[in-house]
Design a protein around this motif. Structure first.
Motif, PDB file in Angstrom:
ATOM      1  N   LYS A  14       0.827  -1.204   0.000  1.00  0.00           N
ATOM      2  CA  LYS A  14       0.000   0.000   0.000  1.00  0.00           C
ATOM      3  C   LYS A  14       0.863   1.256   0.000  1.00  0.00           C
ATOM      4  CE  LYS A  14      -3.802   2.405   0.348  1.00  0.00           C
ATOM      5  NZ  LYS A  14      -4.730   2.501  -0.800  1.00  0.00           N
ATOM      6  N   LEU A  15       1.882   1.271   0.845  1.00  0.00           N
ATOM      7  CA  LEU A  15       2.773   2.425   0.915  1.00  0.00           C
ATOM      8  C   LEU A  15       3.531   2.623  -0.396  1.00  0.00           C
ATOM      9  CD1 LEU A  15       4.133   1.864   4.522  1.00  0.00           C
ATOM     10  CD2 LEU A  15       2.697   3.774   3.775  1.00  0.00           C
ATOM     11  N   MET A  16       3.991   1.518  -0.994  1.00  0.00           N
ATOM     12  CA  MET A  16       4.725   1.624  -2.250  1.00  0.00           C
ATOM     13  C   MET A  16       3.809   2.076  -3.386  1.00  0.00           C
ATOM     14  SD  MET A  16       7.673   1.557  -3.569  1.00  0.00           S
ATOM     15  CE  MET A  16       8.630   0.769  -2.266  1.00  0.00           C
ATOM     16  N   GLN A  17       2.550   1.667  -3.347  1.00  0.00           N
ATOM     17  CA  GLN A  17       1.591   2.091  -4.368  1.00  0.00           C
ATOM     18  C   GLN A  17       1.428   3.608  -4.350  1.00  0.00           C
ATOM     19  OE1 GLN A  17      -2.744   1.336  -3.833  1.00  0.00           O
ATOM     20  NE2 GLN A  17      -2.578   0.165  -5.735  1.00  0.00           N
ATOM     21  N   VAL A  18       1.363   4.177  -3.156  1.00  0.00           N
ATOM     22  CA  VAL A  18       1.240   5.629  -3.046  1.00  0.00           C
ATOM     23  C   VAL A  18       2.546   6.314  -3.449  1.00  0.00           C
ATOM     24  CG1 VAL A  18       0.846   7.555  -1.459  1.00  0.00           C
ATOM     25  CG2 VAL A  18      -0.541   5.479  -1.267  1.00  0.00           C
ATOM     26  N   ALA A  19       3.678   5.774  -2.979  1.00  0.00           N
ATOM     27  CA  ALA A  19       4.975   6.399  -3.256  1.00  0.00           C
ATOM     28  C   ALA A  19       5.305   6.424  -4.742  1.00  0.00           C
ATOM     29  CB  ALA A  19       6.075   5.669  -2.488  1.00  0.00           C
ATOM     30  N   THR A  20       4.856   5.422  -5.471  1.00  0.00           N
ATOM     31  CA  THR A  20       5.161   5.347  -6.906  1.00  0.00           C
ATOM     32  C   THR A  20       3.979   5.770  -7.770  1.00  0.00           C
ATOM     33  OG1 THR A  20       4.490   3.008  -6.984  1.00  0.00           O
ATOM     34  CG2 THR A  20       6.819   3.481  -6.537  1.00  0.00           C
ATOM     35  N   GLY A  21       3.005   6.412  -7.170  1.00  0.00           N
ATOM     36  CA  GLY A  21       1.815   6.807  -7.924  1.00  0.00           C
ATOM     37  C   GLY A  21       2.131   7.673  -9.125  1.00  0.00           C
ATOM     38  N   TYR A  22       3.164   8.506  -8.998  1.00  0.00           N
ATOM     39  CA  TYR A  22       3.506   9.375 -10.126  1.00  0.00           C
ATOM     40  C   TYR A  22       4.108   8.597 -11.287  1.00  0.00           C
ATOM     41  CZ  TYR A  22       8.419   9.312  -8.580  1.00  0.00           C
ATOM     42  OH  TYR A  22       9.690   8.932  -8.229  1.00  0.00           O
ATOM     43  N   TRP A  23       4.636   7.395 -11.041  1.00  0.00           N
ATOM     44  CA  TRP A  23       5.108   6.569 -12.155  1.00  0.00           C
ATOM     45  C   TRP A  23       3.933   6.256 -13.085  1.00  0.00           C
ATOM     46  CZ3 TRP A  23       8.489   2.078  -9.701  1.00  0.00           C
ATOM     47  CH2 TRP A  23       9.513   2.642  -8.925  1.00  0.00           C
ATOM     48  N   ALA A  24       2.837   5.823 -12.475  1.00  0.00           N
ATOM     49  CA  ALA A  24       1.659   5.459 -13.266  1.00  0.00           C
ATOM     50  C   ALA A  24       1.084   6.673 -13.990  1.00  0.00           C
ATOM     51  CB  ALA A  24       0.598   4.835 -12.358  1.00  0.00           C
ATOM     52  N   SER A  25       1.005   7.808 -13.287  1.00  0.00           N
ATOM     53  CA  SER A  25       0.418   8.986 -13.927  1.00  0.00           C
ATOM     54  C   SER A  25       1.312   9.522 -15.041  1.00  0.00           C
ATOM     55  CB  SER A  25       0.125  10.078 -12.891  1.00  0.00           C
ATOM     56  OG  SER A  25       1.294  10.497 -12.229  1.00  0.00           O
ATOM     57  N   GLN A  26       2.632   9.325 -14.920  1.00  0.00           N
ATOM     58  CA  GLN A  26       3.529   9.741 -15.999  1.00  0.00           C
ATOM     59  C   GLN A  26       3.370   8.839 -17.220  1.00  0.00           C
ATOM     60  OE1 GLN A  26       5.069  12.391 -16.453  1.00  0.00           O
ATOM     61  NE2 GLN A  26       6.272  13.112 -14.736  1.00  0.00           N
ATOM     62  N   HIS A 107      -0.577  17.408 -17.217  1.00  0.00           N
ATOM     63  CA  HIS A 107       0.269  18.333 -17.975  1.00  0.00           C
ATOM     64  C   HIS A 107       1.571  18.610 -17.212  1.00  0.00           C
ATOM     65  CE1 HIS A 107       1.568  22.150 -19.833  1.00  0.00           C
ATOM     66  NE2 HIS A 107       0.915  21.725 -20.896  1.00  0.00           N
ATOM     67  N   PRO A 108       2.701  18.784 -17.914  1.00  0.00           N
ATOM     68  CA  PRO A 108       3.981  19.044 -17.226  1.00  0.00           C
ATOM     69  C   PRO A 108       3.935  20.213 -16.250  1.00  0.00           C
ATOM     70  CG  PRO A 108       4.380  18.553 -19.534  1.00  0.00           C
ATOM     71  CD  PRO A 108       2.887  18.620 -19.372  1.00  0.00           C
ATOM     72  N   SER A 109       3.192  21.257 -16.568  1.00  0.00           N
ATOM     73  CA  SER A 109       3.104  22.392 -15.644  1.00  0.00           C
ATOM     74  C   SER A 109       2.408  21.994 -14.348  1.00  0.00           C
ATOM     75  CB  SER A 109       2.357  23.560 -16.303  1.00  0.00           C
ATOM     76  OG  SER A 109       3.133  24.127 -17.336  1.00  0.00           O
ATOM     77  N   GLY A 110       1.456  21.074 -14.451  1.00  0.00           N
ATOM     78  CA  GLY A 110       0.790  20.587 -13.252  1.00  0.00           C
ATOM     79  C   GLY A 110       1.741  19.825 -12.349  1.00  0.00           C
ATOM     80  N   TYR A 111       2.574  18.961 -12.952  1.00  0.00           N
ATOM     81  CA  TYR A 111       3.569  18.232 -12.165  1.00  0.00           C
ATOM     82  C   TYR A 111       4.538  19.191 -11.486  1.00  0.00           C
ATOM     83  CZ  TYR A 111       2.372  13.570 -13.882  1.00  0.00           C
ATOM     84  OH  TYR A 111       1.740  12.391 -14.138  1.00  0.00           O
ATOM     85  N   LYS A 112       4.937  20.206 -12.221  1.00  0.00           N
ATOM     86  CA  LYS A 112       5.908  21.150 -11.673  1.00  0.00           C
ATOM     87  C   LYS A 112       5.333  21.892 -10.469  1.00  0.00           C
ATOM     88  CE  LYS A 112       9.344  24.501 -13.270  1.00  0.00           C
ATOM     89  NZ  LYS A 112       9.797  25.338 -14.407  1.00  0.00           N
ATOM     90  N   CYS A 113       4.029  22.148 -10.501  1.00  0.00           N
ATOM     91  CA  CYS A 113       3.387  22.802  -9.357  1.00  0.00           C
ATOM     92  C   CYS A 113       3.542  21.975  -8.080  1.00  0.00           C
ATOM     93  CB  CYS A 113       1.900  23.014  -9.640  1.00  0.00           C
ATOM     94  SG  CYS A 113       1.532  24.324 -10.823  1.00  0.00           S
ATOM     95  N   TRP A 114       3.517  20.656  -8.237  1.00  0.00           N
ATOM     96  CA  TRP A 114       3.579  19.770  -7.074  1.00  0.00           C
ATOM     97  C   TRP A 114       5.007  19.488  -6.608  1.00  0.00           C
ATOM     98  CZ3 TRP A 114      -0.167  18.017  -3.923  1.00  0.00           C
ATOM     99  CH2 TRP A 114      -1.493  18.148  -4.352  1.00  0.00           C
TER     100      TRP A 114
END
Length: 294
Positions: A14-26, A107-114
């Motif tokens: 569960k923790l790894m799923q959250v930690a790597t969530g941006y892999w999936a969204s990328q 969008h890349p600008s959205g990622y940069k905001c975070w």
């Protein structure tokens, strides 16, 4: 006592799923930016043929699609290298539908905001400030023409999704008002629908930033467009709607927005607020994530 999280994945998974969530969204971001979702209208296709058409790396695209298909996003076929839509992704073929929301959110600008969110947690303030020399995410949106256009289309999509429910629950309540103003009304979807079912409304105003409402039109003669900022002033009306706006702002800013509306509201007027509500604790909740994006 806090309610324990629901059973299912192990704590580590569960923790790894959250930690790597941006892999999936990328992975999703890359695939939809290439408009791969439009390539399966006639059924399964070789991802390597698609890669040639899109002038991208076939191996990287295959790995991205395989990762997504293992999450139910697209479907890998029995024949090696072939993919098709899954029930989840079929809706993405509509160019005016949910695909716009996904392209905006990834969008890349959205990622940069975070990417500077740690400083937000330490010191407060908006997510986007440091990376863009901006006061908040809205400044970032208006600095980037592509991001801004995606935002407008995404808001139109969200509006279509929620308008039906609004009309069903309270749509005919607006018949008693002469002038109705939709604050943050984007392209006027909600206002147009309210005018259709309420012939007694004499004037319906779609109010949003000038860049958002610049090309907003309607065949209804009662419909009008006003551009401006809801922190400065809003048009006079005896009824206001504000939908999916307040969750994007701090409590202090929300109070400022409502005060601005109150200054222009006719005596005896009313505000209808349609927005996400965080109802429960310790359960999956998109509104709780929306609440941290400022």
């Amino acid at each position: 006592m806090a309610t324990p999280p629901p059973q299912g994945l192990s704590p580590e998974a569960k923790l790894m799923q959250v930690a790597t969530g941006y892999w999936a969204s990328q992975c999703l971001a890359a695939v939809i930016r290439l408009d791969i979702q439009d390539c399966f209208k006639n059924g399964p296709r070789s991802i390597y043929d698609i890669a040639q058409e899109k002038n991208c790396n076939g191996d990287a695209l295959y790995r991205s699609m395989r990762a997504l298909s293992n999450m139910g996003i697209f479907m890998e076929c029995e024949e090696d290298g072939y993919f098709d839509h899954s029930p989840t992704t079929k809706i993405l073929e509509n160019p005016n539908g949910y695909i716009n929301a996904l392209k905006f959110e990834t969008h890349p600008s959205g990622y940069k905001c975070w990417s500077n969110y740690f400083e937000t947690v330490k010191n407060g303030g908006p997510n986007a400030h440091e990376n863009f020399n901006a006061k908040n995410m809205w400044d970032v949106i208006h600095q980037d023409k592509e991001f801004n256009a995606l935002f407008s289309r995404a808001m139109g999509t969200f509006t279509k999704m929620t308008t039906f429910a609004i009309l069903k629950e309270v749509g005919h309540e607006f018949a008693k008002y002469e002038t109705v103003c939709d604050v943050g009304g984007s392209k006027g979807v909600l206002m147009n629908e309210l005018l259709k079912i309420n012939p007694n409304i004499q004037k319906g105003i779609c109010f949003d930033l000038p860049s958002v409402v610049a090309d907003t039109k309607s065949e209804d003669s009662r419909f009008s467009v006003v551009g401006g900022s809801f922190f400065d002033s809003v048009p006079e009306a005896d009824c206001y709607t504000i939908k999916n706006v307040l969750h994007d702002w701090s409590d202090e800013k929300c109070i400022d927005i409502l005060r601005t509306i109150g200054k222009s509201m006719k005596q005896g007027g009313k505000i209808y607020i349609f927005d996400s509500i965080i109802k429960t604790k310790n359960t999956p909740s998109l509104p709780s994530l929306l609440d941290v994006r400022k």
